[in-house]
Design a protein around this motif. Structure first.
Motif, PDB file in Angstrom:
ATOM      1  N   VAL A   1       0.839  -1.203   0.000  1.00  0.00           N
ATOM      2  CA  VAL A   1       0.000   0.000   0.000  1.00  0.00           C
ATOM      3  C   VAL A   1       0.875   1.254   0.000  1.00  0.00           C
ATOM      4  CG1 VAL A   1      -1.804   1.301   1.209  1.00  0.00           C
ATOM      5  CG2 VAL A   1      -1.853  -1.208   1.210  1.00  0.00           C
TER       6      VAL A   1
ATOM      7  N   ARG B   1      -3.740   2.918  -3.052  1.00  0.00           N
ATOM      8  CA  ARG B   1      -4.638   1.861  -3.537  1.00  0.00           C
ATOM      9  C   ARG B   1      -5.086   0.990  -2.358  1.00  0.00           C
ATOM     10  NH1 ARG B   1      -0.428   1.808  -7.598  1.00  0.00           N
ATOM     11  NH2 ARG B   1      -1.227   2.717  -9.526  1.00  0.00           N
ATOM     12  N   TYR B   2      -6.416   0.775  -2.280  1.00  0.00           N
ATOM     13  CA  TYR B   2      -6.960  -0.020  -1.185  1.00  0.00           C
ATOM     14  C   TYR B   2      -8.259  -0.660  -1.639  1.00  0.00           C
ATOM     15  CZ  TYR B   2      -6.952  -1.398   3.687  1.00  0.00           C
ATOM     16  OH  TYR B   2      -6.861  -2.141   4.834  1.00  0.00           O
TER      17      TYR B   2
ATOM     18  N   VAL C   1      -0.255   7.210  -5.736  1.00  0.00           N
ATOM     19  CA  VAL C   1      -1.593   6.612  -5.745  1.00  0.00           C
ATOM     20  C   VAL C   1      -1.740   5.716  -4.511  1.00  0.00           C
ATOM     21  CG1 VAL C   1      -3.265   5.192  -6.966  1.00  0.00           C
ATOM     22  CG2 VAL C   1      -1.667   6.625  -8.258  1.00  0.00           C
TER      23      VAL C   1
ATOM     24  N   GLY D   1     -11.676   7.150   1.158  1.00  0.00           N
ATOM     25  CA  GLY D   1     -10.390   7.020   0.475  1.00  0.00           C
ATOM     26  C   GLY D   1      -9.754   8.366   0.150  1.00  0.00           C
TER      27      GLY D   1
ATOM     28  N   THR E   1      -7.651  -8.604  -5.894  1.00  0.00           N
ATOM     29  CA  THR E   1      -6.348  -8.031  -6.249  1.00  0.00           C
ATOM     30  C   THR E   1      -5.516  -7.777  -5.004  1.00  0.00           C
ATOM     31  OG1 THR E   1      -7.223  -6.995  -8.252  1.00  0.00           O
ATOM     32  CG2 THR E   1      -5.205  -6.066  -7.340  1.00  0.00           C
ATOM     33  N   PHE E   2      -6.176  -7.273  -3.966  1.00  0.00           N
ATOM     34  CA  PHE E   2      -5.472  -7.030  -2.709  1.00  0.00           C
ATOM     35  C   PHE E   2      -4.935  -8.339  -2.133  1.00  0.00           C
ATOM     36  CE2 PHE E   2      -5.523  -5.918   1.949  1.00  0.00           C
ATOM     37  CZ  PHE E   2      -4.545  -4.932   1.882  1.00  0.00           C
TER      38      PHE E   2
ATOM     39  N   TYR F   1      -6.538   8.597  -4.776  1.00  0.00           N
ATOM     40  CA  TYR F   1      -7.016   7.334  -4.212  1.00  0.00           C
ATOM     41  C   TYR F   1      -7.568   6.474  -5.332  1.00  0.00           C
ATOM     42  CZ  TYR F   1      -9.525   3.845  -1.510  1.00  0.00           C
ATOM     43  OH  TYR F   1      -9.958   2.650  -0.991  1.00  0.00           O
ATOM     44  N   GLU F   2      -7.238   5.190  -5.287  1.00  0.00           N
ATOM     45  CA  GLU F   2      -7.727   4.246  -6.304  1.00  0.00           C
ATOM     46  C   GLU F   2      -8.232   2.984  -5.612  1.00  0.00           C
ATOM     47  OE1 GLU F   2      -5.608   1.362  -9.484  1.00  0.00           O
ATOM     48  OE2 GLU F   2      -5.208   3.514  -9.797  1.00  0.00           O
ATOM     49  N   ALA F   3      -9.487   2.656  -5.855  1.00  0.00           N
ATOM     50  CA  ALA F   3     -10.063   1.432  -5.293  1.00  0.00           C
ATOM     51  C   ALA F   3      -9.613   0.231  -6.114  1.00  0.00           C
ATOM     52  CB  ALA F   3     -11.584   1.525  -5.290  1.00  0.00           C
ATOM     53  N   ILE F   4      -9.199  -0.821  -5.426  1.00  0.00           N
ATOM     54  CA  ILE F   4      -8.870  -2.074  -6.095  1.00  0.00           C
ATOM     55  C   ILE F   4      -9.798  -3.153  -5.538  1.00  0.00           C
ATOM     56  CG2 ILE F   4      -6.460  -1.456  -6.547  1.00  0.00           C
ATOM     57  CD1 ILE F   4      -5.653  -3.137  -4.129  1.00  0.00           C
TER      58      ILE F   4
END
Length: 287
Positions: free
Chosen positions: A150, A161-162, A159, A205, A229-230, A222-225
Motif C-alpha cells: 500500500v 490503492r486499497y 496513488v 479514500g 487483487t489485494f 485514491y484508487e479502489a482495487i
C-alpha cells in the motif's frame, strides 16, 4: 497491583504495554516466550490455551487486556475456553477485550459477528463471570496503510490503492489511539460494556489520500482495487491461508455503504477521548 497485557510484543499489545508504562502503571507482559521483550520489562510466560497458566497470571491482577490472535475458529474457541475459565477462577478486578476489528456493536448488520463466533463467545463468557468487563470495538487500523503493497505505490506513484470504494466511509483508528482507550478502561472502571473507537465521522479514500498528500508533499490520488487483487498483493507477505480471511473481510465490506462506529457508544462520547487525525498519525510513523 498489576495489569496483565496479552500480546505485548505484537501490534495491539505492544502499544498498550508502552502506554501503561508511560503512565507509570505496573504492567506485566503476558507472552509465550520472554526473549523478545526489552530488558527491565516485567513479564510472565503463559499459554493462551492453558487455563491453569492464565489463572496463575491473572491472580491478584487489577486488570487484564486480551485479544484473540488470528487463527482458525477451532483454535480461537480453545483460547476462549481457557481465558474465560481463568477469569472465572482468578477473578481479576477488570478485563478489557479488543475485538481486533470484528464488529460486535451493530446488531442486524451483515457485518455483525455471529453469536457463536469466537469473539462474541469470549465477550459473553467473560462478562458472565461477573468480573467488570469492557470491550474495545475497532473497525480498520491505520497501520494497514503501512503495508509495503500500500505505502510503496503511494510513495512511488502518488496513488493510494486499497480494496474499498472511494466513497466508503470507515472509522479508521491507529493502534496507539486504541491503546489510549485501553489504558483508560483498565485504570478507570466507571465505563463498562462496548466502547467503539475510531474516526467520527468515518473517513473515505480521498480523505486518506489528502492526509498522505500533506505528509509526502506531493499530490496523492485514491484508487479502489478489488479484494481479490489485494489478496494477490498480500499473499506473498502473509501466505495464502492467512490472506484468505482478509480477502473475505473486504468482500463483505464491499457489499456495504460504510463501516463507521456510532456516536452513542464511542470513546469520544463515553470517555472524552478523541483519536489522532490521520495527518498527526502519519507524522509519527515511518513511511
Amino acid at each position: 497491583m498489576t495489569y496483565i497485557i496479552h500480546g505485548a510484543t505484537g501490534a495491539q499489545g505492544s502499544p498498550v504495554l508502552a502506554a501503561m508504562l508511560a503512565a507509570e502503571k505496573p504492567a506485566v507482559a503476558a507472552v509465550r516466550t520472554q526473549d523478545a521483550l526489552p530488558d527491565g520489562v516485567a513479564s510472565v510466560a503463559v499459554d493462551l490455551a492453558d487455563a491453569g497458566s492464565l489463572a496463575e497470571a491473572y491472580a491478584g491482577a487489577d486488570g487484564v487486556f486480551v485479544h484473540l490472535p488470528m487463527g482458525p475458529p477451532e483454535q480461537s474457541l480453545q483460547y476462549v475456553e481457557a481465558i474465560a475459565t481463568a477469569v472465572a477462577k482468578a477473578r481479576p478486578t477488570r478485563v478489557v477485550i479488543s475485538t481486533s476489528g470484528q464488529i460486535v456493536d451493530q446488531p442486524g448488520s451483515p457485518l455483525q459477528a455471529p453469536d457463536d463466533s469466537p469473539i462474541a463467545t469470549l465477550i459473553r463468557r467473560v462478562s458472565d463471570t461477573g468480573v467488570s468487563t469492557a470491550v474495545v470495538a475497532t473497525r480498520l487500523y491505520l497501520e494497514n496503510l503501512l503495508l509495503p503493497v500500500v505505502s510503496g505505490p503511494a510513495k512511488l506513484d502518488g496513488v493510494l490503492r486499497y480494496p474499498l470504494p472511494a466513497a466508503f466511509a470507515t472509522s479508521w483508528i491507529s493502534h496507539r489511539d486504541v491503546a489510549d482507550v485501553v489504558v483508560r478502561l483498565l485504570t478507570d472502571h466507571s465505563t463498562a460494556g462496548v466502547v467503539a473507537v475510531g474516526a467520527l465521522p468515518g473517513l473515505t479514500g480521498p480523505d486518506l489520500a489528502a492526509a498522505f498528500t500533506g505528509q509526502l508533499g506531493r499530490e496523492m490520488a485514491y484508487e479502489a482495487i478489488t479484494p481479490e487483487t489485494f489478496g494477490e498483493l498480500i499473499s506473498p507477505l502473509f501466505g495464502p491461508e492467512a490472506s484468505a480471511p482478509v480477502v473475505g473481510l473486504y468482500q463483505a465490506l464491499n457489499t456495504q455503504e460504510g463501516n463507521s462506529i456510532t456516536s452513542d457508544n464511542s470513546a469520544q462520547k463515553l470517555l472524552g477521548i478523541q483519536p489522532r487525525t490521520v495527518a498527526a498519525w502519519l507524522a509519527d510513523v515511518s513511511l
